[in-house]
Motif scaffolding. Sequence first.
Motif, PDB file in Angstrom:
ATOM      1  N   VAL A 102       0.853  -1.191   0.000  1.00 56.37           N
ATOM      2  CA  VAL A 102       0.000   0.000   0.000  1.00 56.37           C
ATOM      3  C   VAL A 102       0.885   1.236   0.000  1.00 56.37           C
ATOM      4  O   VAL A 102       1.770   1.364   0.848  1.00 56.37           O
ATOM      5  N   SER A 104       1.057   5.473  -0.018  1.00 60.04           N
ATOM      6  CA  SER A 104       0.444   6.808   0.082  1.00 60.04           C
ATOM      7  C   SER A 104       1.396   7.776  -0.616  1.00 60.04           C
ATOM      8  O   SER A 104       1.391   7.883  -1.840  1.00 60.04           O
ATOM      9  N   GLY A 106       4.704   7.483  -0.657  1.00 58.09           N
ATOM     10  CA  GLY A 106       5.874   6.758  -1.161  1.00 58.09           C
ATOM     11  C   GLY A 106       7.203   7.176  -0.550  1.00 58.09           C
ATOM     12  O   GLY A 106       8.260   6.898  -1.110  1.00 58.09           O
ATOM     13  N   ARG A 165       6.484  17.899   8.073  1.00 55.47           N
ATOM     14  CA  ARG A 165       7.213  19.154   7.876  1.00 55.47           C
ATOM     15  C   ARG A 165       7.608  19.376   6.421  1.00 55.47           C
ATOM     16  O   ARG A 165       7.957  20.472   6.034  1.00 55.47           O
ATOM     17  N   GLY A 170       3.693  11.826   2.314  1.00 50.85           N
ATOM     18  CA  GLY A 170       2.300  11.403   2.255  1.00 50.85           C
ATOM     19  C   GLY A 170       1.600  11.505   3.602  1.00 50.85           C
ATOM     20  O   GLY A 170       2.197  11.293   4.658  1.00 50.85           O
ATOM     21  N   ILE A 180       6.213  13.608  13.211  1.00 51.98           N
ATOM     22  CA  ILE A 180       6.867  14.788  13.781  1.00 51.98           C
ATOM     23  C   ILE A 180       6.396  15.986  12.972  1.00 51.98           C
ATOM     24  O   ILE A 180       6.537  16.001  11.747  1.00 51.98           O
ATOM     25  N   VAL A 232      -5.936   2.739   6.293  1.00 50.63           N
ATOM     26  CA  VAL A 232      -6.754   3.895   6.677  1.00 50.63           C
ATOM     27  C   VAL A 232      -7.157   4.644   5.409  1.00 50.63           C
ATOM     28  O   VAL A 232      -6.307   5.006   4.585  1.00 50.63           O
ATOM     29  N   TYR A 466      12.392   5.697  16.412  1.00 47.74           N
ATOM     30  CA  TYR A 466      11.196   6.282  15.789  1.00 47.74           C
ATOM     31  C   TYR A 466      10.916   5.581  14.459  1.00 47.74           C
ATOM     32  O   TYR A 466      11.737   5.621  13.542  1.00 47.74           O
TER      33      TYR A 466
HETATM   34  C1  LIG Z   1      11.945  13.923   2.618  1.00 51.61           C
HETATM   35  C2  LIG Z   1      11.307  13.302   3.828  1.00 51.61           C
HETATM   36  C3  LIG Z   1      10.796  14.127   4.821  1.00 51.61           C
HETATM   37  C4  LIG Z   1      10.197  13.565   5.958  1.00 51.61           C
HETATM   38  N1  LIG Z   1       9.683  14.398   6.921  1.00 51.61           N
HETATM   39  C5  LIG Z   1       9.078  13.861   8.006  1.00 51.61           C
HETATM   40  C6  LIG Z   1       8.491  14.689   9.011  1.00 51.61           C
HETATM   41  O1  LIG Z   1       8.503  15.904   8.937  1.00 51.61           O
HETATM   42  N2  LIG Z   1       7.921  14.085  10.089  1.00 51.61           N
HETATM   43  C7  LIG Z   1       7.881  12.723  10.228  1.00 51.61           C
HETATM   44  O2  LIG Z   1       7.355  12.237  11.220  1.00 51.61           O
HETATM   45  N3  LIG Z   1       8.402  11.926   9.280  1.00 51.61           N
HETATM   46  C8  LIG Z   1       8.989  12.455   8.183  1.00 51.61           C
HETATM   47  N4  LIG Z   1       9.509  11.626   7.233  1.00 51.61           N
HETATM   48  C9  LIG Z   1       9.349  10.175   7.391  1.00 51.61           C
HETATM   49  C10 LIG Z   1       7.967   9.801   6.859  1.00 51.61           C
HETATM   50  O3  LIG Z   1       6.985  10.186   7.795  1.00 51.61           O
HETATM   51  C11 LIG Z   1       7.826   8.290   6.655  1.00 51.61           C
HETATM   52  O4  LIG Z   1       8.751   7.845   5.709  1.00 51.61           O
HETATM   53  C12 LIG Z   1       6.404   7.955   6.207  1.00 51.61           C
HETATM   54  O5  LIG Z   1       6.210   6.567   6.278  1.00 51.61           O
HETATM   55  C13 LIG Z   1       6.149   8.429   4.800  1.00 51.61           C
HETATM   56  O6  LIG Z   1       4.794   8.332   4.500  1.00 51.61           O
HETATM   57  P1  LIG Z   1       4.346   8.199   2.980  1.00 51.61           P
HETATM   58  O7  LIG Z   1       2.885   8.050   2.963  1.00 51.61           O
HETATM   59  O8  LIG Z   1       4.957   9.284   2.186  1.00 51.61           O
HETATM   60  O9  LIG Z   1       5.096   6.880   2.581  1.00 51.61           O
HETATM   61  P2  LIG Z   1       4.667   5.474   1.973  1.00 51.61           P
HETATM   62  O10 LIG Z   1       5.978   4.890   1.604  1.00 51.61           O
HETATM   63  O11 LIG Z   1       3.626   5.601   0.947  1.00 51.61           O
HETATM   64  O12 LIG Z   1       4.049   4.715   3.208  1.00 51.61           O
HETATM   65  C14 LIG Z   1       4.845   4.351   4.302  1.00 51.61           C
HETATM   66  C15 LIG Z   1       4.227   3.138   4.993  1.00 51.61           C
HETATM   67  O13 LIG Z   1       2.965   3.494   5.522  1.00 51.61           O
HETATM   68  C16 LIG Z   1       1.955   2.617   5.014  1.00 51.61           C
HETATM   69  N5  LIG Z   1       0.768   3.414   4.754  1.00 51.61           N
HETATM   70  C17 LIG Z   1       0.682   4.509   3.976  1.00 51.61           C
HETATM   71  N6  LIG Z   1      -0.569   4.974   3.978  1.00 51.61           N
HETATM   72  C18 LIG Z   1      -1.285   4.150   4.762  1.00 51.61           C
HETATM   73  C19 LIG Z   1      -2.647   4.107   5.139  1.00 51.61           C
HETATM   74  N7  LIG Z   1      -3.508   5.011   4.698  1.00 51.61           N
HETATM   75  N8  LIG Z   1      -3.061   3.110   5.958  1.00 51.61           N
HETATM   76  C20 LIG Z   1      -2.176   2.180   6.412  1.00 51.61           C
HETATM   77  N9  LIG Z   1      -0.876   2.178   6.076  1.00 51.61           N
HETATM   78  C21 LIG Z   1      -0.438   3.155   5.260  1.00 51.61           C
HETATM   79  C22 LIG Z   1       2.519   2.034   3.738  1.00 51.61           C
HETATM   80  O14 LIG Z   1       1.964   0.771   3.454  1.00 51.61           O
HETATM   81  C23 LIG Z   1       4.003   1.963   4.045  1.00 51.61           C
HETATM   82  O15 LIG Z   1       4.334   0.760   4.696  1.00 51.61           O
HETATM   83  C24 LIG Z   1      10.106  12.155   6.091  1.00 51.61           C
HETATM   84  C25 LIG Z   1      10.627  11.329   5.093  1.00 51.61           C
HETATM   85  C26 LIG Z   1      11.220  11.895   3.974  1.00 51.61           C
HETATM   86  C27 LIG Z   1      11.777  10.981   2.929  1.00 51.61           C
END
Ligand SMILES: Cc1cc2nc3c(=O)[nH]c(=O)nc-3n(C[C@H](O)[C@H](O)[C@H](O)COP(=O)(O)OP(=O)(O)OC[C@H]3O[C@@H](n4cnc5c(N)ncnc54)[C@H](O)[C@@H]3O)c2cc1C
Length: 513
Positions: A102, A104, A106, A165, A170, A180, A232, A466
């Motif tokens: 899944v 969101s 990425g 931030r 996603g 955070i 979710v 974390y």
């Molecule tokens: C450039 C950058 C900046 C960042 N800044 C912050 C920040 O400010 N604060 C912080 O806390 N973290 C931060 N992060 C870390 C980030 O929160 C995590 O990497 C988070 O998992 C990314 O979410 P995503 O939806 O983009 O990723 P995805 O890779 O799409 O999802 C991450 C995981 O969550 C699961 N998931 C996604 N959506 C759902 C859903 N709706 N229901 C259940 N599972 C789901 C996916 O299956 C996957 O395993 C940052 C990361 C990067 C690369």
Amino acid sequence: MKSQSVILGLMPLLAIARVPTDSVFTSSAAFAQSGARACNQLASVYPNDVFLPPSDTFRAESTAIYSDTCILSPSCVFEPSSAASLGSAIKIIKAARSRFAVRSGGHMPVPGAQSVQSGVMISLSKLNTRSLNADKTIASIGPGQVWADVYTWLARYGLAVNGGRYGTVGVGGLLVGGGISYFSSTKGWGCDTIVGYEVVLADGSVIEARANGRYADLFWALHGGHNNFGIVTRFDTKTFPVTSAYIGGAAWDGSDVSFQAEFISAFESYMAPGGGVDDPNVAISAIIGLTPSSGFKQLTSIQFAPGTDAKPVAFENFTALNAPIIQALPDAVLPWTTLPILLEQLGERGSRQIYSSVSFYPDPRAIRIANETVVELAVPVLSRIANSSIALTYQPVSKDWLKASKASGNNVLDLDPELGTFIAGLVTITWSNAADDAIINILTERIIRTIELRTRALGLYYPFIYLNDASPAQKPFRTYGGGRSLPKLQAIRAKYDPDRFLEYFLGHGFSLE
Ligand SMILES: Cc1cc2nc3c(=O)[nH]c(=O)nc-3n(C[C@H](O)[C@H](O)[C@H](O)COP(=O)(O)OP(=O)(O)OC[C@H]3O[C@@H](n4cnc5c(N)ncnc54)[C@H](O)[C@@H]3O)c2cc1C
């Protein structure tokens, strides 16, 4: 286009779904068959929402991933347009015994967390609804959005929510992993302000989880429990009024050794009792970046304070820093959304990335140990690795933040405010060649382990990993609530996913084992 050997080279590193070895799924051919079966059945029910290779949509969706280490080859991409269609799809995938993932935004740099090798990649892109309740105190947001979308929309109402931030991250992954935010010292983790979830469970049913009532245990588990309990499809989260914020800081050229010392000392002053960290209204990240092959060092401070104060006293030690500036942040009061949108450019895709998490108390000795360990261990290795760089980010987690978190109810992270302020350290390595993946993984583990050992020896280690910043090898859940959260999470999983379908077939960043 990734070559087949590059993709195959990733396989040993994947944190993919743990399909039981006694099942029929013992070969990649079997994975491919079950993936193809699921995709065919999905396509017959949802012909407009399933995308196969080599279509443009398939390529765009399956590569909309932050770190190249995570780009795999799913059998198809499915884009549900509602929670109900996602629920039906889960039933189809389950019947086909296909692996799935899944995605969101990425952004989680953990291979297998959001994509899958031979299986169904579910892209949440179309679940991008957003609405406010009548008195605008609750925003309901779909996980198909990134934070920049949500903030830009809320800014029209003079509102904010407790989200990421960086604008490109996603909504989904950040909130199920904790979160955070710029507002954490008054609001807690991103998940702490959530009052309701719409979730698709392992059996395909769609439910609403709230603090009270039938799904209260699930509500707690979703507050940081990652994707182990369901998908979710809507987050209901509290809004609060914010229009402007002081946005400041810079990226300085850190080649001068005495300037490095000044920068670290400015951060130490910020973290000292009575320093900026004790002002719950402000947020800072201090980042030490290093490119070992050239010796280039960049020191960055990103400062944020909602309101109209153009010279927040909390940041005064950084304002006094004087060195050549590589990139300045505005140093002005601006619409608060300026910063997350500005930082989008730092979240560029197109390289290989690994994150890892290590926490320690805000003692100057621990702050220096982290920096010195990164330099000592990374320079000899990375100076030989093409296009590589490393960064250490100090993310202060204040006592006020932990108190705000506790006051909002319980979450899975379950940190004790009485243990006081700590620093959530984040080590990030960037490189370009898949052949270097293994050595980078080993280096990452060595750095984290060494910082842990060295800070432990001084009683300065803070036992918290974390999840959103963790490396594939780390076990964040073991550190939550001093170890108390994990058995509770496992019991809740047993209740909602008794045959462990999500555990075995869904790709996780971090499982509950
Ligand atoms: C450039 C950058 C900046 C960042 N800044 C912050 C920040 O400010 N604060 C912080 O806390 N973290 C931060 N992060 C870390 C980030 O929160 C995590 O990497 C988070 O998992 C990314 O979410 P995503 O939806 O983009 O990723 P995805 O890779 O799409 O999802 C991450 C995981 O969550 C699961 N998931 C996604 N959506 C759902 C859903 N709706 N229901 C259940 N599972 C789901 C996916 O299956 C996957 O395993 C940052 C990361 C990067 C690369």
